[in-house]
Design an enzyme around this catalytic site. Structure first.
Site, mmCIF file in Angstrom:
data_model
loop_
_atom_site.group_PDB
_atom_site.id
_atom_site.type_symbol
_atom_site.label_atom_id
_atom_site.label_comp_id
_atom_site.label_asym_id
_atom_site.label_seq_id
_atom_site.Cartn_x
_atom_site.Cartn_y
_atom_site.Cartn_z
ATOM 1 N N HIS A 56 34.435 -23.589 -91.704
ATOM 2 C CA HIS A 56 32.961 -23.705 -90.688
ATOM 3 C C HIS A 56 32.259 -24.755 -91.759
ATOM 4 O O HIS A 56 32.243 -24.504 -93.047
ATOM 5 C CB HIS A 56 32.289 -22.833 -90.258
ATOM 6 C CG HIS A 56 31.383 -22.915 -89.345
ATOM 7 N ND1 HIS A 56 30.011 -23.565 -89.639
ATOM 8 C CD2 HIS A 56 31.583 -23.181 -87.936
ATOM 9 C CE1 HIS A 56 29.534 -23.618 -88.424
ATOM 10 N NE2 HIS A 56 30.601 -23.485 -87.393
ATOM 11 N N ARG B 94 28.304 -23.980 -73.514
ATOM 12 C CA ARG B 94 27.492 -24.892 -74.311
ATOM 13 C C ARG B 94 26.609 -26.057 -73.526
ATOM 14 O O ARG B 94 25.620 -26.512 -74.139
ATOM 15 C CB ARG B 94 28.155 -25.632 -75.567
ATOM 16 C CG ARG B 94 27.612 -26.671 -76.481
ATOM 17 C CD ARG B 94 26.705 -26.032 -77.442
ATOM 18 N NE ARG B 94 27.519 -24.650 -78.079
ATOM 19 C CZ ARG B 94 28.000 -24.703 -79.307
ATOM 20 N NH1 ARG B 94 28.076 -25.892 -80.008
ATOM 21 N NH2 ARG B 94 28.288 -23.733 -79.947
ATOM 22 N N ASP C 250 36.317 -19.471 -82.876
ATOM 23 C CA ASP C 250 37.346 -20.066 -81.984
ATOM 24 C C ASP C 250 38.806 -19.460 -82.187
ATOM 25 O O ASP C 250 39.420 -19.253 -81.415
ATOM 26 C CB ASP C 250 37.482 -21.510 -82.258
ATOM 27 C CG ASP C 250 36.485 -22.292 -81.784
ATOM 28 O OD1 ASP C 250 35.918 -22.117 -80.745
ATOM 29 O OD2 ASP C 250 36.052 -23.492 -82.660
ATOM 30 N N LYS D 185 45.770 -27.908 -91.843
ATOM 31 C CA LYS D 185 44.719 -27.216 -91.336
ATOM 32 C C LYS D 185 45.066 -26.129 -90.570
ATOM 33 O O LYS D 185 45.587 -26.096 -89.496
ATOM 34 C CB LYS D 185 43.568 -27.878 -90.898
ATOM 35 C CG LYS D 185 42.807 -28.821 -91.784
ATOM 36 C CD LYS D 185 41.503 -28.247 -92.107
ATOM 37 C CE LYS D 185 40.757 -29.177 -93.227
ATOM 38 N NZ LYS D 185 39.763 -29.882 -92.554
ATOM 39 N N PHE E 168 39.790 -21.697 -88.492
ATOM 40 C CA PHE E 168 39.416 -21.301 -89.718
ATOM 41 C C PHE E 168 38.440 -22.125 -90.156
ATOM 42 O O PHE E 168 38.867 -23.625 -90.356
ATOM 43 C CB PHE E 168 40.586 -20.903 -90.742
ATOM 44 C CG PHE E 168 41.091 -19.508 -90.520
ATOM 45 C CD1 PHE E 168 40.866 -18.326 -91.021
ATOM 46 C CD2 PHE E 168 42.492 -19.657 -89.558
ATOM 47 C CE1 PHE E 168 41.314 -17.260 -90.715
ATOM 48 C CE2 PHE E 168 42.898 -18.318 -89.153
ATOM 49 C CZ PHE E 168 42.531 -17.279 -89.880
ATOM 50 N N ARG F 189 29.605 -14.758 -85.167
ATOM 51 C CA ARG F 189 30.258 -14.542 -83.889
ATOM 52 C C ARG F 189 31.561 -14.154 -83.793
ATOM 53 O O ARG F 189 31.895 -13.371 -82.856
ATOM 54 C CB ARG F 189 29.973 -15.955 -83.042
ATOM 55 C CG ARG F 189 28.716 -16.743 -83.175
ATOM 56 C CD ARG F 189 28.761 -18.208 -82.653
ATOM 57 N NE ARG F 189 29.553 -18.925 -83.517
ATOM 58 C CZ ARG F 189 29.670 -20.341 -83.481
ATOM 59 N NH1 ARG F 189 29.463 -20.933 -82.467
ATOM 60 N NH2 ARG F 189 30.695 -21.017 -84.380
ATOM 61 N N MET G 203 44.074 -23.772 -87.677
ATOM 62 C CA MET G 203 43.089 -23.872 -86.844
ATOM 63 C C MET G 203 42.321 -22.480 -86.326
ATOM 64 O O MET G 203 43.017 -21.406 -86.396
ATOM 65 C CB MET G 203 43.757 -24.316 -85.452
ATOM 66 C CG MET G 203 44.072 -25.595 -85.584
ATOM 67 S SD MET G 203 42.708 -26.980 -85.878
ATOM 68 C CE MET G 203 43.305 -28.315 -86.717
ATOM 69 N N HIS H 272 36.196 -29.221 -83.404
ATOM 70 C CA HIS H 272 35.090 -28.709 -83.131
ATOM 71 C C HIS H 272 35.602 -27.765 -81.972
ATOM 72 O O HIS H 272 36.492 -26.670 -82.320
ATOM 73 C CB HIS H 272 34.269 -29.882 -82.455
ATOM 74 C CG HIS H 272 32.995 -29.434 -82.103
ATOM 75 N ND1 HIS H 272 32.306 -28.507 -82.414
ATOM 76 C CD2 HIS H 272 31.838 -30.251 -81.418
ATOM 77 C CE1 HIS H 272 30.992 -28.163 -81.881
ATOM 78 N NE2 HIS H 272 30.835 -29.386 -81.113
HETATM 79 N N1 COA Z 1 42.500 -24.598 -93.020
HETATM 80 C C1 COA Z 1 43.179 -24.808 -94.228
HETATM 81 N N2 COA Z 1 42.231 -25.485 -95.098
HETATM 82 C C2 COA Z 1 40.797 -25.393 -94.595
HETATM 83 C C3 COA Z 1 40.504 -25.077 -93.429
HETATM 84 C C4 COA Z 1 41.525 -24.712 -92.754
HETATM 85 N N3 COA Z 1 41.170 -24.662 -91.512
HETATM 86 N N4 COA Z 1 39.199 -25.280 -93.605
HETATM 87 C C5 COA Z 1 38.830 -25.902 -94.662
HETATM 88 N N5 COA Z 1 39.917 -25.957 -95.426
HETATM 89 C C6 COA Z 1 39.915 -26.276 -96.802
HETATM 90 C C7 COA Z 1 40.096 -28.125 -97.182
HETATM 91 O O1 COA Z 1 41.394 -28.145 -96.839
HETATM 92 C C8 COA Z 1 39.196 -28.062 -98.300
HETATM 93 O O2 COA Z 1 40.161 -27.847 -99.071
HETATM 94 P P1 COA Z 1 40.063 -28.883 -100.444
HETATM 95 O O3 COA Z 1 38.620 -28.746 -101.077
HETATM 96 O O4 COA Z 1 41.169 -28.245 -101.412
HETATM 97 O O5 COA Z 1 40.337 -30.280 -99.949
HETATM 98 C C9 COA Z 1 37.983 -27.115 -98.303
HETATM 99 O O6 COA Z 1 38.526 -26.023 -97.541
HETATM 100 C C10 COA Z 1 36.961 -27.481 -97.746
HETATM 101 O O7 COA Z 1 36.936 -27.941 -96.319
HETATM 102 P P2 COA Z 1 36.425 -29.390 -95.630
HETATM 103 O O8 COA Z 1 37.250 -29.742 -94.522
HETATM 104 O O9 COA Z 1 35.684 -30.391 -96.524
HETATM 105 O O10 COA Z 1 35.101 -28.655 -95.035
HETATM 106 P P3 COA Z 1 34.374 -29.167 -93.783
HETATM 107 O O11 COA Z 1 33.215 -28.430 -93.815
HETATM 108 O O12 COA Z 1 34.540 -30.802 -93.721
HETATM 109 O O13 COA Z 1 35.227 -28.533 -92.596
HETATM 110 C C11 COA Z 1 35.982 -27.842 -90.554
HETATM 111 C C12 COA Z 1 34.793 -27.842 -91.688
HETATM 112 C C13 COA Z 1 35.325 -26.670 -89.525
HETATM 113 C C14 COA Z 1 36.068 -29.096 -89.930
HETATM 114 C C15 COA Z 1 37.211 -27.325 -91.065
HETATM 115 O O14 COA Z 1 37.032 -26.069 -91.776
HETATM 116 C C16 COA Z 1 38.348 -27.401 -90.370
HETATM 117 O O15 COA Z 1 39.060 -28.287 -90.056
HETATM 118 N N6 COA Z 1 38.851 -26.175 -89.625
HETATM 119 C C17 COA Z 1 39.925 -26.061 -88.780
HETATM 120 C C18 COA Z 1 39.376 -26.453 -87.299
HETATM 121 C C19 COA Z 1 38.354 -25.409 -86.728
HETATM 122 O O16 COA Z 1 38.598 -24.417 -86.681
HETATM 123 N N7 COA Z 1 37.352 -26.039 -86.101
HETATM 124 C C20 COA Z 1 36.239 -25.227 -85.228
HETATM 125 C C21 COA Z 1 35.017 -25.303 -86.127
HETATM 126 S S1 COA Z 1 34.008 -23.941 -85.505
#
Ligand code: COA
Length: 402
Positions: A290, A368, A343, A284, A288, A299, A286, A246
């Site tokens: 959503h 926030r 982010d 993951k 990337f 944004r 970071m 988050h």
């Molecule tokens: N880097 C690499 N792969 C990513 C990714 C990332 N940042 N975000 C999503 N993916 C991939 C997942 O591994 C998954 O792949 P798979 O289907 O082969 O397993 C697919 O994309 C779907 O991702 P998922 O984790 O199910 O999406 P989600 O809706 O649960 O997750 C986040 C959303 C934000 C938690 C996730 O994108 C993430 O962990 N991002 C990095 C942290 C971040 O930037 N958070 C700020 C959010 S505003």
């Protein structure tokens, strides 16, 4: 006292009924409540009906905070009053100042990070707030103004403690002639920022102010829905925001970029090779992805453009961060069709502005707080306990004395 144990049949019937309800991991895709504060959609992000590009170009954080809390664009008089209320509430109570003064060793040791200190300081504010136990709308509005006003002071004083500097403006919470964003930077460093720096922080606060039922806001609503108080609810919100999935992603994104820069500059490989290794390790990236936006975060480009302009004015070394970041974005899109979220540019932007990385997520809190408070006010005004079901996956009914 004897109690009647449920029969195995009754217990399994309850499990069946819970399992029969829709199960969505991470509540994905579920509509968990109503709000008139914010709409997060693929096609646009609206705060009370105002579109985020419009707000970023034309509004200030104080105006946006008013819109979120009150529901309409402030008149000139309403804005003047609101800004004066915020300025008047900036100073911290002695108990919180004394707490912040003790945090240097824990921050140095790394047992606490600024988000933890921020969480405790915000919680402590409740102990001396005369409205703490009052959940009426009027009291909630007063508390919201105090919380929004005081978080930048907490961040500023904490950074002063880290840097070994006397607390900047501790009697008044900074410089009353400065707006919210400029005052935040002033309190952190003791230096009055340029108009450009102040505006970039102001826009970042606008972009971070609100985002409907994200994890931290949902946390605040769950807490508020028990009829607990605003300080408790936002303390929970801060804990939720800290996580790198988050709000903590703005710090994590910058740490990842630093790692990439060291990797390429040490001749270990290219950006592409770094990323292929990251995929192979199921790491993951970071900043990337959503949960809601699958075609890009509205944004992110706004902040990227502003941050890049700052980097350009600062020269080659600063610009290099954006060049690396842009290459990472290109490769993520090519390989995974995943876009940066806000982010990602935030990390680079704050970095080229010289803001210490561990304060990025606390600054997110400063923004926030306005959205959280608006949601708590909305929840208290039309409350229903938030209590979902779970799908039980444990053992079937068994006897203790088998
Ligand atoms: N880097 C690499 N792969 C990513 C990714 C990332 N940042 N975000 C999503 N993916 C991939 C997942 O591994 C998954 O792949 P798979 O289907 O082969 O397993 C697919 O994309 C779907 O991702 P998922 O984790 O199910 O999406 P989600 O809706 O649960 O997750 C986040 C959303 C934000 C938690 C996730 O994108 C993430 O962990 N991002 C990095 C942290 C971040 O930037 N958070 C700020 C959010 S505003």
């Amino acid at each position: 006292m004897t109690t009647t144990a449920p029969t195995p049949t009754a217990a399994s019937a309850a499990a069946v009924s819970a399992n029969a309800a829709a199960l969505a991991r991470g509540l994905e895709g579920l509509v968990a409540g109503e709000t008139s504060i914010c709409s997060v959609e693929q096609g646009g992000l609206l705060y009370r009906g105002y579109e985020i590009h419009d707000l970023a170009a034309n509004a200030t954080f104080e105006e946006v905070a008013f819109v979120l809390l009150v529901g309409h664009k402030p008149s000139a008089l309403e804005l003047k009053t609101f800004k004066a209320e915020l300025v008047a509430e900036r100073a911290l109570p002695t108990s919180v100042i004394n707490f912040l003064k003790t945090t240097g060793p824990m921050l140095k040791a790394g047992t606490a990070v600024p988000m933890d200190i921020c969480r405790t300081a915000v919680s402590m504010l409740g102990h001396v707030d005369p409205d703490c136990q009052d959940n009426s709308s009027a009291a909630n509005h007063r508390k919201a103004r105090r919380l929004i006003a005081k978080v930048p002071t907490i961040i500023g004083h904490m950074q002063n403690v880290i840097d070994g500097r006397d607390l900047v403006g501790h009697e008044s919470g900074g410089d009353p002639t400065l707006d919210h964003a400029a005052n935040l930077l002033y309190m952190m460093s003791g230096q009055k920022p340029s108009a450009e720096f102040a505006r970039v922080i102001d826009v970042s606060l606008i972009l971070y102010a609100e985002h409907d039922f994200n994890a931290s806001t949902f946390t605040t609503r769950v807490i508020a829905a028990t009829l607990s108080d605003m300080h408790g609810a936002v303390t929970g919100g801060i804990a939720a925001l800290k996580g790198p999935l988050h709000g903590g992603a703005n710090e994590a994104a910058m740490e990842m970029l630093k790692e990439i820069r060291v990797y390429i500059e040490a001749g270990k490989g290219s950006i592409n090779e770094f990323m292929q290794n990251a995929y192979a390790e199921k790491r993951k990236l970071m900043g990337f992805g959503h949960r809601v936006y699958k075609n890009g975060d509205h944004r992110a480009p706004i902040l990227h453009t502003l941050g890049r302009a700052i980097a350009q004015s600062k020269g080659f070394d600063s610009l290099k961060w954006f060049e690396i970041g842009e290459e990472v974005q290109k490769i993520m899109l090519r390989d995974k069709n995943i876009y940066p979220n806000v982010d990602f540019p935030c990390g680079m932007t704050y970095y080229v502005m010289g803001i210490p990385v561990p304060q990025y997520t606390p600054i997110f809190v400063a923004a926030r707080m306005s959205g959280w408070c608006a949601h708590i006010i909305e929840q208290h005004a039309n409350n229903r306990l938030i209590r979902p079901l779970s799908a039980y996956t444990g053992p079937a009914h068994r006897l203790w004395n088998a």
